[in-house]
Design a protein around this motif. Structure first.
Motif, PDB file in Angstrom:
ATOM      1  N   ASP A  27       0.868  -1.199   0.000  1.00 21.42           N
ATOM      2  CA  ASP A  27       0.000   0.000   0.000  1.00 21.42           C
ATOM      3  C   ASP A  27       0.893   1.233   0.000  1.00 21.42           C
ATOM      4  OD1 ASP A  27      -2.076   1.768   0.122  1.00 21.42           O
ATOM      5  OD2 ASP A  27      -2.498   1.466   2.246  1.00 21.42           O
ATOM      6  N   VAL A  28       1.287   1.671  -1.172  1.00 26.14           N
ATOM      7  CA  VAL A  28       2.208   2.805  -1.287  1.00 26.14           C
ATOM      8  C   VAL A  28       1.469   4.017  -1.836  1.00 26.14           C
ATOM      9  CG1 VAL A  28       4.274   3.706  -2.426  1.00 26.14           C
ATOM     10  CG2 VAL A  28       4.231   1.342  -1.607  1.00 26.14           C
ATOM     11  N   SER A  29       1.540   5.108  -1.094  1.00 30.58           N
ATOM     12  CA  SER A  29       0.932   6.370  -1.523  1.00 30.58           C
ATOM     13  C   SER A  29       1.883   7.514  -1.215  1.00 30.58           C
ATOM     14  CB  SER A  29      -0.403   6.626  -0.813  1.00 30.58           C
ATOM     15  OG  SER A  29      -1.365   5.650  -1.133  1.00 30.58           O
ATOM     16  N   PHE A  30       2.104   8.370  -2.181  1.00 28.29           N
ATOM     17  CA  PHE A  30       2.855   9.609  -1.976  1.00 28.29           C
ATOM     18  C   PHE A  30       2.699  10.466  -3.220  1.00 28.29           C
ATOM     19  CE2 PHE A  30       5.876   6.746  -3.994  1.00 28.29           C
ATOM     20  CZ  PHE A  30       6.528   7.546  -4.924  1.00 28.29           C
ATOM     21  N   SER A  31       3.090  11.708  -3.120  1.00 29.64           N
ATOM     22  CA  SER A  31       3.070  12.594  -4.287  1.00 29.64           C
ATOM     23  C   SER A  31       4.403  13.322  -4.363  1.00 29.64           C
ATOM     24  CB  SER A  31       1.909  13.592  -4.196  1.00 29.64           C
ATOM     25  OG  SER A  31       2.053  14.430  -3.063  1.00 29.64           O
ATOM     26  N   VAL A  32       4.723  13.782  -5.548  1.00 30.03           N
ATOM     27  CA  VAL A  32       5.942  14.552  -5.783  1.00 30.03           C
ATOM     28  C   VAL A  32       5.549  15.869  -6.444  1.00 30.03           C
ATOM     29  CG1 VAL A  32       8.153  14.640  -7.004  1.00 30.03           C
ATOM     30  CG2 VAL A  32       7.357  12.469  -6.031  1.00 30.03           C
ATOM     31  N   GLU A  33       5.970  16.954  -5.845  1.00 25.22           N
ATOM     32  CA  GLU A  33       5.651  18.265  -6.382  1.00 25.22           C
ATOM     33  C   GLU A  33       6.559  18.612  -7.562  1.00 25.22           C
ATOM     34  OE1 GLU A  33       3.063  20.333  -5.091  1.00 25.22           O
ATOM     35  OE2 GLU A  33       2.641  18.403  -4.141  1.00 25.22           O
ATOM     36  N   LYS A  34       6.065  19.436  -8.443  1.00 32.53           N
ATOM     37  CA  LYS A  34       6.872  19.901  -9.567  1.00 32.53           C
ATOM     38  C   LYS A  34       8.109  20.634  -9.039  1.00 32.53           C
ATOM     39  CE  LYS A  34       6.628  22.509 -13.882  1.00 32.53           C
ATOM     40  NZ  LYS A  34       5.755  23.338 -14.763  1.00 32.53           N
ATOM     41  N   GLY A  35       9.279  20.241  -9.523  1.00 31.96           N
ATOM     42  CA  GLY A  35      10.524  20.864  -9.094  1.00 31.96           C
ATOM     43  C   GLY A  35      11.122  20.260  -7.838  1.00 31.96           C
ATOM     44  N   GLU A  36      10.508  19.201  -7.312  1.00 36.06           N
ATOM     45  CA  GLU A  36      11.014  18.569  -6.094  1.00 36.06           C
ATOM     46  C   GLU A  36      12.128  17.568  -6.437  1.00 36.06           C
ATOM     47  OE1 GLU A  36       9.048  16.936  -1.903  1.00 36.06           O
ATOM     48  OE2 GLU A  36       7.918  16.742  -3.767  1.00 36.06           O
ATOM     49  N   SER A 212      15.739  16.885  -1.435  1.00 34.98           N
ATOM     50  CA  SER A 212      14.939  17.763  -0.581  1.00 34.98           C
ATOM     51  C   SER A 212      13.982  16.976   0.311  1.00 34.98           C
ATOM     52  CB  SER A 212      14.134  18.749  -1.439  1.00 34.98           C
ATOM     53  OG  SER A 212      13.311  18.066  -2.368  1.00 34.98           O
ATOM     54  N   ARG A 213      13.767  15.699  -0.059  1.00 36.67           N
ATOM     55  CA  ARG A 213      12.917  14.831   0.768  1.00 36.67           C
ATOM     56  C   ARG A 213      13.360  13.392   0.560  1.00 36.67           C
ATOM     57  NH1 ARG A 213       6.990  13.069  -0.122  1.00 36.67           N
ATOM     58  NH2 ARG A 213       7.167  14.251  -2.059  1.00 36.67           N
ATOM     59  N   VAL A 214      13.300  12.604   1.622  1.00 41.09           N
ATOM     60  CA  VAL A 214      13.697  11.202   1.541  1.00 41.09           C
ATOM     61  C   VAL A 214      12.534  10.336   2.022  1.00 41.09           C
ATOM     62  CG1 VAL A 214      15.383   9.456   2.203  1.00 41.09           C
ATOM     63  CG2 VAL A 214      16.086  11.868   2.053  1.00 41.09           C
ATOM     64  N   LEU A 215      12.113   9.397   1.170  1.00 40.86           N
ATOM     65  CA  LEU A 215      11.083   8.425   1.517  1.00 40.86           C
ATOM     66  C   LEU A 215      11.745   7.090   1.836  1.00 40.86           C
ATOM     67  CD1 LEU A 215       8.442   9.021  -1.313  1.00 40.86           C
ATOM     68  CD2 LEU A 215       8.213   9.681   1.076  1.00 40.86           C
ATOM     69  N   PHE A 216      11.276   6.435   2.885  1.00 43.37           N
ATOM     70  CA  PHE A 216      11.813   5.138   3.272  1.00 43.37           C
ATOM     71  C   PHE A 216      10.739   4.073   3.050  1.00 43.37           C
ATOM     72  CE2 PHE A 216      14.047   8.371   5.605  1.00 43.37           C
ATOM     73  CZ  PHE A 216      15.384   7.971   5.550  1.00 43.37           C
ATOM     74  N   ILE A 217      11.093   3.035   2.278  1.00 40.99           N
ATOM     75  CA  ILE A 217      10.168   1.942   1.992  1.00 40.99           C
ATOM     76  C   ILE A 217      10.554   0.734   2.836  1.00 40.99           C
ATOM     77  CG2 ILE A 217       9.256   0.409   0.207  1.00 40.99           C
ATOM     78  CD1 ILE A 217       8.503   3.276  -0.305  1.00 40.99           C
ATOM     79  N   ARG A 228      14.036  17.961   4.056  1.00 38.96           N
ATOM     80  CA  ARG A 228      15.276  18.691   4.316  1.00 38.96           C
ATOM     81  C   ARG A 228      15.013  19.951   5.129  1.00 38.96           C
ATOM     82  NH1 ARG A 228      20.336  19.601   2.518  1.00 38.96           N
ATOM     83  NH2 ARG A 228      20.223  17.923   0.990  1.00 38.96           N
ATOM     84  N   GLY A 229      14.026  20.737   4.715  1.00 40.57           N
ATOM     85  CA  GLY A 229      13.796  22.009   5.379  1.00 40.57           C
ATOM     86  C   GLY A 229      15.037  22.876   5.273  1.00 40.57           C
ATOM     87  N   ASN A 230      15.497  23.387   6.392  1.00 40.67           N
ATOM     88  CA  ASN A 230      16.706  24.220   6.413  1.00 40.67           C
ATOM     89  C   ASN A 230      17.958  23.429   6.799  1.00 40.67           C
ATOM     90  OD1 ASN A 230      15.303  26.635   5.772  1.00 40.67           O
ATOM     91  ND2 ASN A 230      14.623  26.826   7.901  1.00 40.67           N
ATOM     92  N   SER A 231      17.828  22.109   6.862  1.00 37.59           N
ATOM     93  CA  SER A 231      18.964  21.275   7.276  1.00 37.59           C
ATOM     94  C   SER A 231      20.068  21.282   6.220  1.00 37.59           C
ATOM     95  CB  SER A 231      18.515  19.831   7.504  1.00 37.59           C
ATOM     96  OG  SER A 231      17.541  19.754   8.521  1.00 37.59           O
ATOM     97  N   GLU A 234      24.893  17.662   5.723  1.00 38.45           N
ATOM     98  CA  GLU A 234      25.492  16.907   6.828  1.00 38.45           C
ATOM     99  C   GLU A 234      24.434  16.521   7.866  1.00 38.45           C
ATOM    100  OE1 GLU A 234      26.648  19.736   5.609  1.00 38.45           O
ATOM    101  OE2 GLU A 234      28.515  19.060   4.662  1.00 38.45           O
ATOM    102  N   ALA A 235      23.556  17.476   8.204  1.00 38.51           N
ATOM    103  CA  ALA A 235      22.508  17.200   9.182  1.00 38.51           C
ATOM    104  C   ALA A 235      21.501  16.197   8.620  1.00 38.51           C
ATOM    105  CB  ALA A 235      21.797  18.494   9.578  1.00 38.51           C
ATOM    106  N   LEU A 236      21.169  16.348   7.344  1.00 43.86           N
ATOM    107  CA  LEU A 236      20.238  15.409   6.721  1.00 43.86           C
ATOM    108  C   LEU A 236      20.853  14.019   6.654  1.00 43.86           C
ATOM    109  CD1 LEU A 236      17.489  15.050   5.406  1.00 43.86           C
ATOM    110  CD2 LEU A 236      18.495  15.716   3.211  1.00 43.86           C
ATOM    111  N   TYR A 237      22.143  13.948   6.381  1.00 42.09           N
ATOM    112  CA  TYR A 237      22.869  12.669   6.355  1.00 42.09           C
ATOM    113  C   TYR A 237      22.680  11.934   7.677  1.00 42.09           C
ATOM    114  CZ  TYR A 237      26.832   9.438   5.644  1.00 42.09           C
ATOM    115  OH  TYR A 237      27.617   8.328   5.496  1.00 42.09           O
ATOM    116  N   GLN A 238      22.821  12.647   8.792  1.00 45.35           N
ATOM    117  CA  GLN A 238      22.690  12.023  10.109  1.00 45.35           C
ATOM    118  C   GLN A 238      21.255  11.558  10.356  1.00 45.35           C
ATOM    119  OE1 GLN A 238      25.337  11.352  12.247  1.00 45.35           O
ATOM    120  NE2 GLN A 238      23.714  10.034  13.077  1.00 45.35           N
ATOM    121  N   LYS A 239      20.277  12.355   9.942  1.00 46.47           N
ATOM    122  CA  LYS A 239      18.874  11.969  10.111  1.00 46.47           C
ATOM    123  C   LYS A 239      18.564  10.702   9.304  1.00 46.47           C
ATOM    124  CE  LYS A 239      17.052  16.659  10.878  1.00 46.47           C
ATOM    125  NZ  LYS A 239      16.162  17.708  10.317  1.00 46.47           N
ATOM    126  N   ILE A 240      19.101  10.648   8.078  1.00 48.74           N
ATOM    127  CA  ILE A 240      18.886   9.468   7.236  1.00 48.74           C
ATOM    128  C   ILE A 240      19.515   8.242   7.873  1.00 48.74           C
ATOM    129  CG2 ILE A 240      19.422   8.425   4.995  1.00 48.74           C
ATOM    130  CD1 ILE A 240      19.357  11.305   3.836  1.00 48.74           C
TER     131      ILE A 240
END
Length: 254
Positions: A27-36, A212-217, A228-231, A234-240
């Protein structure tokens, strides 16, 4: 505005003679915005490749829908699907998928040749892209005559030349050394900043940290996502990394 909408995708494979059924996506649902710029991550067997094949219109879901720029892929006739794919999607693969008997120039222009474009139009589209990617001096070379990083730049040029609505990248840094990886990720960042929508499947935390966004399956579903926001990268790397640890150690869906 969402350019890609994935709604309740399920994919079940039936083995030969229908003896067994394997549920690749539940059951996979998500959307991707233009330019994302979106990265998709998950363990081997989580359903990433199946999902990518469905998004690329190379496979059809058992149920659910995928809409690209308002077009539901399952409703496009088989006789038209290759044309739709060529006009709307650009592909970048781990193993480059370049034809060794074609020069880089011919490889890059191939989607336009298949679309029946005139040579003058093809050349007008070719030159700005290869100049931007820094490979204009390699157009007469064959894939076996250039480096992995140069091959991947040619593959990116081929993906861009049709001005696709969406670029699908499958482990694009997987066959590259560290220097070429850094160069490709910088290039993807620039392309995205110019407005190109990118969806990348990767095992690389480094590659995903540029999105700018990471989805985990996990187990055929979207387990979690990080913006990502303002991260910083390096900060995003740690969150991932932290999320992957939770995912691999059986943490609960967040």
């Amino acid at each position: 505005m969402a350019i890609l909408e994935v709604n309740n995708i399920k994919k079940i494979y039936t083995t030969r003679f229908g003896a067994n059924k394997v549920q690749a996506l539940s059951d996979v649902s998500f959307s991707v915005e233009k330019g994302e710029y979106v990265a998709i991550m998950g363990e081997s067997g989580s359903g990433k490749t199946t999902l990518l094949n469905i998004l690329a219109a190379l496979d059809r879901p058992t149920s659910g829908s995928v809409c690209l720029d308002g077009n539901e892929l399952s409703k496009i006739r088989e006789t038209k699907i290759a044309e739709f794919r060529r006009e709307n999607l650009g592909f970048v693969f781990q193993d480059f998928n370049l034809l060794d008997t074609f020069t880089l120039k011919d490889n890059i222009m191939l989607p336009l040749v298949l679309a029946g474009k005139h040579y003058g139009e093809m050349r007008a589209k070719l030159m700005p892209i290869v100049q931007k990617l820094g490979i204009e001096g390699l157009m007469g070379k064959y894939p076996y005559e250039v480096s992995g990083g140069q091959k991947q730049r040619a593959a990116v040029a081929r993906a861009l030349i049709t001005h696709p609505k969406l670029i699908l990248a499958d482990e694009p840094t997987g066959a590259l050394d560290s220097k070429s990886t850094d160069e490709l990720l910088e290039l993807f960042g620039k392309i995205n900043q110019e407005g190109q929508t990118i969806l990348m499947v990767t095992h690389s935390v480094k590659a995903a940290s540029h999105a700018s966004r990471v989805l985990f399956i996990k187990d055929g579903e979207v387990f979690h996502q990080i913006y990502r926001g303002n991260s910083s990268s390096e900060a995003l790397y740690q969150k991932i990394s932290d999320t992957l640890t939770i995912l691999m150690t059986g943490g609960e869906r967040r």
